[in-house]
Each structure stands twice: as structure tokens, then as C-alpha cells.
Design a protein around this motif. Structure first.
Motif, short mmCIF file in Angstrom:
data_model
loop_
_atom_site.label_atom_id
_atom_site.label_comp_id
_atom_site.label_asym_id
_atom_site.label_seq_id
_atom_site.Cartn_x
_atom_site.Cartn_y
_atom_site.Cartn_z
N PRO A 59 0.82 -1.21 0.00
CA PRO A 59 0.00 0.00 0.00
C PRO A 59 0.86 1.26 0.00
O PRO A 59 1.95 1.27 0.57
N TYR A 96 0.47 -2.04 8.13
CA TYR A 96 0.48 -2.13 6.67
C TYR A 96 1.77 -2.77 6.16
O TYR A 96 1.89 -3.11 5.00
N SER A 276 -5.33 -3.30 2.01
CA SER A 276 -5.52 -2.06 1.25
C SER A 276 -6.56 -1.13 1.86
O SER A 276 -6.77 -0.03 1.37
#
Length: 337
Positions: A59, A96, A276
Motif C-alpha cells: 500500500p 500495513y 488495502s
């Protein structure tokens, strides 16, 4: 000179298992709602294998270091952390990227206080798998008590979570598939599934229809993709939902796939991912996990399956274990202080 830390890096940015090695990189600092967590353990996920070979896009703004789930101790915080988190707290969380390292910068909105009843290794294997299962069953499939559900890859970490959630929340039937008899028995005997079918030796679609008096199953959670696409259409009930979370069986449909069931059965087919999603969305899922599952982790009603624990110096061996598809539960790596 900037302070550094050790982390798992990939030679040339992407490559085979042998490209994984420990390197020195700059240590992150906390800003805003972030905390710096000194990592005690991190969990491995199939997306790590794809990212390692350059087939999983990171991401925007995320660390290129592998790993999205971890446990550890808060070392410092930014200027706007959630009030309930402070230096010294034992936590686990979702990120992430960046968990294959000694330290990680992560939003406090994605942290959970580690219960004393759980080990560092158990806690590190919760975030990605249990939040993914929570998202799939409740937010996407709109599960309600009395519905039937089937989890493919029944001994995978997400399905281990999903089967237990389904049983606990009064599904009428909980089915699973796997490619080994041992894993099918595990899904039934250890996790409480109604039945599990070996996709290499059984016609699992016929077995599902037989078990549901010809109706089919209300929800299917699938990680396989193209190679199970037609069978999923055949096994789903009218007005059922198929949630696609992966494509271990490929992305190109074989010739002869018949999509008439989409209309004849009024099928919902939904693809989704977790990594995401934005922080607000993930934060709500964290709250849902804490409210719904954390008490059951603490008292043992939900089983946290850790198949193998390795020191992070053996990261290559850990990736091999995941690639062999022989594990039942999480592969966890630990980092010594």
C-alpha cells in the motif's frame, strides 16, 4: 547518525527464499497517533510469500519490510496516541508492513492490549487472520445465526478463526475443505466443524449438497480462486454469497465455466482484501475483534493455533514451512531482546 535497527530484508528487492537476510536499516520514529513497538514476535502470512517475489503491491506509504502482524512492548508514542496506550504497554497489532523487524511504527488505532493469558507467540498470530475472518463473515457475507457456511483451506489460519467464529455464533452448519484427511479431521475434531471434505479424494460439491438436503451452502469463503470457481457456483445456495479472499488456484478461469447460476441462484460474488483498507476501516474491525473475540481468547473458548515457532534468524525455514502447505495454524517468528 540516525539510529538503526535490524530487520529482514530481501536482496535486490524481490527474490527466492534465499534472498531473505537480516540487515541494518534506519529505526522508525513515532508521529501523530503512532507508537513505536519493540517487537517480541511476528506472524507469517501467505501475502508475505507473494510480496517477497514481487507479486503483492505494498500500500502507498507503507514500509517495504515484510510482515503485518506482531506482538511487543510500546517504547514510545507520538503526540496524539489513543489515550489508552502508553509507554511500557504490552500489545499486539496489525500494520500495513514492517513487522519483520526489531521495531515498528504503527497507529495506536490498530493496537490491542495483550491479555496476560496469552503468550507473545499466540498474540502475534491473531491480528491479520482473525480480523480477516471477522471482516469476511460479518461485514462482507452478512452472516446471521442459522445460516450455513463453508470455509475452504480449512486448516489455514483464517479458516481456523472463521470456523470457530461460525460455530460460536450459531451457524446451522459449518463445513470445511482441505487437501489432506488429517486437516479435514482437524477441522471437525479440533475446531468444531460439522463436516470437512478432502478435495483431492471426494466430490466436495456433492457432499455439501447431500449434507444440506440439496439446498447448498449459504456462504462460501474462498482462498483458491479460479480452480474452484465453477464448484463454488454449484455448491452455493440460492441468494448465497461467495467471498473471494485469494487465488491460490490461479486467476484465469478454465474453459467451460458456466455462469448461469449467478442469475438462476441470485448469487452474490464479492472479492475483498484487508491490507488495502484505510486506517478508519481497519480500526473499526479492531474494535469488533476486541468486543467479540478477545473475551473468548482469554478464557480459552477460542483456540489460537500456533503450528511452529522459530527464531527470526531462521526466517528462510519459516517461509519454506508456509510454502509447503503442511501447517495447521500459524508460523511465528520470535525476536530475542
Amino acid at each position: 547518525m540516525a539510529e538503526t535497527m535490524r530487520a529482514i530484508d530481501i536482496k535486490n528487492g524481490a527474490g527466492p527464499i534465499e534472498a531473505l537476510h537480516i540487515a541494518n536499516i534506519p529505526k522508525p520514529t513515532a508521529t501523530g497517533s503512532q507508537a513505536i513497538v519493540k517487537i517480541k514476535a511476528f506472524g507469517l502470512n501467505r501475502m508475505d510469500l507473494l510480496q517477497r517475489v514481487g507479486q503483492y503491491p505494498v500500500p502507498p506509504g507503507a514500509s517495504k519490510i515484510l510482515g503485518v502482524e506482531f506482538s511487543g512492548i510500546i517504547e514510545s508514542v507520538g503526540d496524539k496516541p489513543e489515550r489508552s496506550f502508553k509507554v511500557g504497554d504490552e500489545v499486539f497489532g496489525l500494520a500495513y508492513g514492517g513487522a519483520y523487524a526489531e521495531y515498528i511504527a504503527v497507529s495506536t488505532h490498530m493496537l490491542v492490549h495483550k491479555p496476560q493469558e496469552l503468550s507473545w507467540e499466540q498474540s502475534a498470530g491473531i491480528p491479520e487472520t482473525w480480523i480477516t475472518a471477522t471482516q469476511a463473515i460479518y461485514n462482507i457475507a452478512k452472516f446471521t445465526p442459522g445460516k450455513s457456511i463453508l470455509w475452504h483451506a480449512g486448516a489455514s489460519s483464517v479458516s481456523i478463526a472463521g470456523i470457530q467464529l461460525s460455530v460460536a455464533d450459531s451457524a446451522s452448519s459449518v463445513f470445511a475443505t482441505a487437501r489432506q484427511d488429517e486437516k479435514c479431521s482437524f477441522a471437525v475434531d479440533s475446531l468444531g466443524a460439522t463436516a470437512a471434505f478432502n478435495t483431492t479424494t471426494q466430490d466436495w460439491v456433492s457432499e455439501v449438497k447431500k449434507a444440506t438436503d440439496g439446498k447448498g451452502v449459504d456462504i462460501i469463503v474462498d482462498f483458491i480462486g479460479a480452480s474452484y470457481f465453477q464448484q463454488n457456483l454449484d455448491a452455493i445456495a440460492k441468494d448465497g454469497t461467495i467471498v473471494c479472499l485469494g487465488f491460490m488456484g490461479g486467476v484465469e478461469l478454465p474453459a467451460g465455466v458456466n455462469i448461469a447460476s449467478f442469475i438462476l441462484k441470485r448469487i452474490n460474488f464479492v472479492g475483498s482484501s484487508l491490507r488495502s483498507r484505510d486506517e478508519e476501516y481497519q480500526g473499526k474491525l479492531r474494535d469488533q475483534l476486541v468486543e467479540h473475540a478477545l473475551p473468548r481468547f482469554k478464557d480459552g473458548r477460542f483456540k489460537l493455533m500456533v503450528d511452529k515457532v522459530l527464531p527470526w534468524e531462521q526466517i528462510q525455514d519459516a517461509h519454506r514451512l508456509l510454502e509447503e502447505n503442511k501447517t495447521k495454524g500459524k508460523v511465528i517468528c520470535t525476536i530475542d531482546a
